[in-house]
Design a protein around this motif. Sequence first.
Motif, PDB file in Angstrom:
ATOM      1  N   ILE A  95     -14.693  -6.200   6.812  1.00 22.64           N
ATOM      2  CA  ILE A  95     -13.498  -5.665   6.154  1.00 22.64           C
ATOM      3  C   ILE A  95     -12.601  -6.838   5.788  1.00 22.64           C
ATOM      4  CG2 ILE A  95     -11.524  -4.116   6.379  1.00 22.64           C
ATOM      5  CD1 ILE A  95     -13.132  -2.536   8.451  1.00 22.64           C
ATOM      6  N   LEU A  96     -12.389  -7.035   4.497  1.00 24.77           N
ATOM      7  CA  LEU A  96     -11.730  -8.229   3.982  1.00 24.77           C
ATOM      8  C   LEU A  96     -10.539  -7.847   3.100  1.00 24.77           C
ATOM      9  CD1 LEU A  96     -15.009 -10.068   2.899  1.00 24.77           C
ATOM     10  CD2 LEU A  96     -13.729 -10.416   5.026  1.00 24.77           C
ATOM     11  N   PRO A  97      -9.550  -8.738   2.963  1.00 28.64           N
ATOM     12  CA  PRO A  97      -8.386  -8.442   2.123  1.00 28.64           C
ATOM     13  C   PRO A  97      -8.672  -8.685   0.648  1.00 28.64           C
ATOM     14  CG  PRO A  97      -8.146 -10.604   3.118  1.00 28.64           C
ATOM     15  CD  PRO A  97      -9.412 -10.017   3.690  1.00 28.64           C
ATOM     16  N   TYR A  98      -7.781  -8.180  -0.187  1.00 26.94           N
ATOM     17  CA  TYR A  98      -7.865  -8.398  -1.624  1.00 26.94           C
ATOM     18  C   TYR A  98      -7.810  -9.891  -1.948  1.00 26.94           C
ATOM     19  CZ  TYR A  98      -7.027  -3.555  -3.234  1.00 26.94           C
ATOM     20  OH  TYR A  98      -7.127  -2.230  -3.531  1.00 26.94           O
ATOM     21  N   VAL A  99      -8.406 -10.231  -3.063  1.00 26.04           N
ATOM     22  CA  VAL A  99      -8.175 -11.528  -3.696  1.00 26.04           C
ATOM     23  C   VAL A  99      -7.365 -11.263  -4.961  1.00 26.04           C
ATOM     24  CG1 VAL A  99     -10.310 -12.515  -2.776  1.00 26.04           C
ATOM     25  CG2 VAL A  99     -10.336 -11.389  -5.022  1.00 26.04           C
ATOM     26  N   PRO A 100      -6.755 -12.285  -5.586  1.00 29.18           N
ATOM     27  CA  PRO A 100      -6.028 -12.051  -6.839  1.00 29.18           C
ATOM     28  C   PRO A 100      -6.925 -11.378  -7.881  1.00 29.18           C
ATOM     29  CG  PRO A 100      -5.551 -14.242  -5.997  1.00 29.18           C
ATOM     30  CD  PRO A 100      -6.649 -13.688  -5.132  1.00 29.18           C
ATOM     31  N   HIS A 101      -6.328 -10.544  -8.723  1.00 30.31           N
ATOM     32  CA  HIS A 101      -7.127  -9.732  -9.646  1.00 30.31           C
ATOM     33  C   HIS A 101      -8.003 -10.570 -10.565  1.00 30.31           C
ATOM     34  CE1 HIS A 101      -4.890 -10.401 -13.456  1.00 30.31           C
ATOM     35  NE2 HIS A 101      -3.850 -10.554 -12.682  1.00 30.31           N
ATOM     36  N   TYR A 102      -7.540 -11.772 -10.900  1.00 30.76           N
ATOM     37  CA  TYR A 102      -8.319 -12.612 -11.810  1.00 30.76           C
ATOM     38  C   TYR A 102      -9.498 -13.287 -11.101  1.00 30.76           C
ATOM     39  CZ  TYR A 102      -4.912 -15.873  -9.776  1.00 30.76           C
ATOM     40  OH  TYR A 102      -4.107 -16.580  -8.901  1.00 30.76           O
ATOM     41  N   GLN A 103      -9.614 -13.118  -9.791  1.00 32.13           N
ATOM     42  CA  GLN A 103     -10.748 -13.661  -9.053  1.00 32.13           C
ATOM     43  C   GLN A 103     -11.757 -12.585  -8.652  1.00 32.13           C
ATOM     44  OE1 GLN A 103      -9.252 -15.785  -5.625  1.00 32.13           O
ATOM     45  NE2 GLN A 103      -8.694 -17.595  -6.819  1.00 32.13           N
ATOM     46  N   VAL A 104     -11.415 -11.325  -8.856  1.00 35.74           N
ATOM     47  CA  VAL A 104     -12.227 -10.230  -8.322  1.00 35.74           C
ATOM     48  C   VAL A 104     -13.664 -10.296  -8.825  1.00 35.74           C
ATOM     49  CG1 VAL A 104     -12.565  -7.730  -8.327  1.00 35.74           C
ATOM     50  CG2 VAL A 104     -10.299  -8.680  -7.910  1.00 35.74           C
ATOM     51  N   VAL A 105     -13.854 -10.458 -10.134  1.00 38.16           N
ATOM     52  CA  VAL A 105     -15.206 -10.441 -10.694  1.00 38.16           C
ATOM     53  C   VAL A 105     -16.053 -11.556 -10.101  1.00 38.16           C
ATOM     54  CG1 VAL A 105     -16.546 -10.793 -12.804  1.00 38.16           C
ATOM     55  CG2 VAL A 105     -14.552  -9.278 -12.830  1.00 38.16           C
ATOM     56  N   ARG A 106     -15.519 -12.771 -10.067  1.00 40.74           N
ATOM     57  CA  ARG A 106     -16.277 -13.905  -9.517  1.00 40.74           C
ATOM     58  C   ARG A 106     -16.517 -13.730  -8.018  1.00 40.74           C
ATOM     59  NH1 ARG A 106     -12.647 -18.756 -11.261  1.00 40.74           N
ATOM     60  NH2 ARG A 106     -11.047 -17.127 -11.170  1.00 40.74           N
ATOM     61  N   PHE A 107     -15.550 -13.125  -7.333  1.00 37.17           N
ATOM     62  CA  PHE A 107     -15.662 -12.914  -5.896  1.00 37.17           C
ATOM     63  C   PHE A 107     -16.786 -11.930  -5.570  1.00 37.17           C
ATOM     64  CE2 PHE A 107     -13.875 -10.678  -2.017  1.00 37.17           C
ATOM     65  CZ  PHE A 107     -14.123 -11.715  -1.133  1.00 37.17           C
ATOM     66  N   LEU A 108     -16.905 -10.870  -6.375  1.00 43.30           N
ATOM     67  CA  LEU A 108     -17.883  -9.821  -6.106  1.00 43.30           C
ATOM     68  C   LEU A 108     -19.296 -10.173  -6.555  1.00 43.30           C
ATOM     69  CD1 LEU A 108     -15.867  -6.655  -7.238  1.00 43.30           C
ATOM     70  CD2 LEU A 108     -16.125  -7.535  -4.917  1.00 43.30           C
ATOM     71  N   ALA A 109     -19.425 -11.150  -7.410  1.00 43.45           N
ATOM     72  CA  ALA A 109     -20.690 -11.395  -8.113  1.00 43.45           C
ATOM     73  C   ALA A 109     -21.863 -11.725  -7.200  1.00 43.45           C
ATOM     74  CB  ALA A 109     -20.503 -12.514  -9.138  1.00 43.45           C
ATOM     75  N   THR A 110     -21.599 -12.197  -5.981  1.00 44.53           N
ATOM     76  CA  THR A 110     -22.712 -12.555  -5.094  1.00 44.53           C
ATOM     77  C   THR A 110     -23.256 -11.369  -4.301  1.00 44.53           C
ATOM     78  OG1 THR A 110     -21.173 -13.172  -3.311  1.00 44.53           O
ATOM     79  CG2 THR A 110     -21.854 -14.913  -4.838  1.00 44.53           C
ATOM     80  N   ALA A 111     -22.654 -10.198  -4.443  1.00 43.36           N
ATOM     81  CA  ALA A 111     -23.167  -9.012  -3.763  1.00 43.36           C
ATOM     82  C   ALA A 111     -24.426  -8.511  -4.471  1.00 43.36           C
ATOM     83  CB  ALA A 111     -22.113  -7.917  -3.728  1.00 43.36           C
ATOM     84  N   ASP A 112     -25.137  -7.599  -3.827  1.00 43.26           N
ATOM     85  CA  ASP A 112     -26.349  -7.018  -4.414  1.00 43.26           C
ATOM     86  C   ASP A 112     -26.102  -5.651  -5.035  1.00 43.26           C
ATOM     87  OD1 ASP A 112     -28.448  -9.010  -3.562  1.00 43.26           O
ATOM     88  OD2 ASP A 112     -27.614  -8.486  -1.606  1.00 43.26           O
ATOM     89  N   VAL A 113     -25.117  -4.928  -4.503  1.00 42.81           N
ATOM     90  CA  VAL A 113     -24.840  -3.568  -4.951  1.00 42.81           C
ATOM     91  C   VAL A 113     -23.331  -3.344  -4.966  1.00 42.81           C
ATOM     92  CG1 VAL A 113     -25.276  -1.107  -4.565  1.00 42.81           C
ATOM     93  CG2 VAL A 113     -26.947  -2.794  -3.784  1.00 42.81           C
ATOM     94  N   GLY A 114     -22.814  -2.737  -6.028  1.00 40.07           N
ATOM     95  CA  GLY A 114     -21.426  -2.297  -6.088  1.00 40.07           C
ATOM     96  C   GLY A 114     -21.384  -0.794  -5.871  1.00 40.07           C
ATOM     97  N   VAL A 115     -20.625  -0.346  -4.882  1.00 40.02           N
ATOM     98  CA  VAL A 115     -20.637   1.065  -4.493  1.00 40.02           C
ATOM     99  C   VAL A 115     -19.328   1.752  -4.860  1.00 40.02           C
ATOM    100  CG1 VAL A 115     -20.952   2.685  -2.576  1.00 40.02           C
ATOM    101  CG2 VAL A 115     -22.157   0.478  -2.557  1.00 40.02           C
ATOM    102  N   ILE A 116     -19.436   2.954  -5.431  1.00 35.87           N
ATOM    103  CA  ILE A 116     -18.281   3.818  -5.691  1.00 35.87           C
ATOM    104  C   ILE A 116     -18.629   5.193  -5.120  1.00 35.87           C
ATOM    105  CG2 ILE A 116     -16.707   4.785  -7.406  1.00 35.87           C
ATOM    106  CD1 ILE A 116     -17.456   2.537  -9.296  1.00 35.87           C
ATOM    107  N   PRO A 117     -18.264   5.452  -3.853  1.00 34.61           N
ATOM    108  CA  PRO A 117     -18.716   6.683  -3.185  1.00 34.61           C
ATOM    109  C   PRO A 117     -17.685   7.806  -3.170  1.00 34.61           C
ATOM    110  CG  PRO A 117     -17.958   5.113  -1.550  1.00 34.61           C
ATOM    111  CD  PRO A 117     -17.665   4.498  -2.904  1.00 34.61           C
ATOM    112  N   ILE A 118     -16.798   7.863  -4.162  1.00 33.78           N
ATOM    113  CA  ILE A 118     -15.673   8.795  -4.122  1.00 33.78           C
ATOM    114  C   ILE A 118     -16.113  10.254  -4.116  1.00 33.78           C
ATOM    115  CG2 ILE A 118     -14.010   7.206  -5.123  1.00 33.78           C
ATOM    116  CD1 ILE A 118     -14.464   8.417  -7.811  1.00 33.78           C
TER     117      ILE A 118
END
Length: 510
Positions: A371-394
């Motif tokens: 469980i990690l804190p937000y990064v600045p919005h302009y870093q979000v895409v680069r920050f997430l890019a190393t993951a394997d799956v993006g989940v939206i379980p709403i």
Amino acid sequence: MLVDNGVNGDSRVQKEARSAAEAGWDVVLLGKSPTKKQQSWYLGDAEVRLLHVPAPMNRRRHEYRRAILRSPLAYPAGPLAAYRKQRVKAWRSELNIRLIEARLKGSAPRKAALVPQRVAARILSKWVGLRLERTYALERRRKEMTSKLDRFTTAFWKRSMGDRAWRRLDPFLLDLELAYGKVVDALEPDLIHANDFRMIGVGARAKLRAQAEGRDVKLVWDAHEFLPGIKPWNPHPRWHIAQIAHEREFSRYADAVTTVSATLADMLAERHGLTATPEIVLNAPDAEVSPEQAAEPVPDLRELCGIGPEVPLAVYSGAAAPQRGLDVMVESLPRLPGTHVAFIVLRPGSEYMNTLRTRAEELGVSDRVHILPYVPHYQVVRFLATADVGVIPIHHWPNHEIALITKFFEYSHARLPFVVSDVKTMGEMVAETGQGEVFKAEDVADYVRAVKAVLADPKKYRQVYDGKGLLDTWTWEAQADVLDGVYSRLLGQTPAAARTDRERAVGATV
């Protein structure tokens, strides 16, 4: 520009302010300070001011009154209950010390003399405890407001005042008005951009005051959500009713409306009788970041999780609440050996996130939950890019069915394969583009199936992003052009001309 939060964490508002200032508009963004102190800084050339919002009306008027008929033993509202509780505890503590002293001195008369006082203190303690119990019960009933009398009074104000009933049902909206209104008036804006349903009232009232002084102020209402379809932020039974009435009363003063999806635009036009369909401004990420932003080091997501590049990693980035369905990601881990999950949330220590931590410990998978804190919005895409799956379980809430939400675009630009619940708009989009897999909301087994499918052949889903034009319109730069067009049309001039006219007006008064 108006928003009812602390700006940090609200990527849409930050991008709106920065891009409008870059286009040449003179931008002041007013937000709500999380403390009693005002704060200020700049987003590019846009000035940000966080205002202190005193909230004496956050408690309804009846919560300050004694309830002699409903609960005659309850203490009156205020500090008296806490004082009486502490005073009795202090008296009993003092008598205990005096008894100890008497015993140490072997004084039987002194010990006997304390008996009546100790009995009186014990009786008074029980009496105060009873009154405290009644006081707390009354406070709970006042917050729940589920009694017949409470339901009657709510219905009475709705029937007698119509949309104006929000003044009785949630007077905190007036606290916001009093804090923001005087600042807006002092700025004498040409255009007010009101974000979401609580700021539309602040913007509309400022517009009316300006008209009374002979100034023409344009109002843009940026509707982020379909208010009747949201899960209420506040559990108080009057809160949602009040927000809906407040939005309905002031939406008619908007000169233009922007929103986040075509579906929501149509719903808003029908609900509020708008003469024009709202413009669509998607909350897409920046295609390019500024040189100073690009120079900032981006945290390594996998390093923060303590895992290497070969470890399967599913990520969720965004607001954290039960209706967001994050529990399915934790519940799935025993069935997904070796897979880790990362939650990127605004408040990692929130009550909800702590429940997920506890559940992970119960399942024996806490070492795979990060469980990690937000990064600045302009870093979000680069920050997430190393993951394997993006989940939206709403979960299936009306408001979740109608939009492509912020993280949808962030995951897309990070070129992540999706696992998304079967909410209408996003589920259909993912199925159409082939960006990922759709699972049945709240179904752990189906979620596990979807994750396994993506991890088995990630290239199949990532190659979709190579298709020509898919990401081109999903950029903030394209959305900023839409917003700039709305401003220019309302004011009848470009930002440069508007700035020149304003400078001339200021110079004429000096």
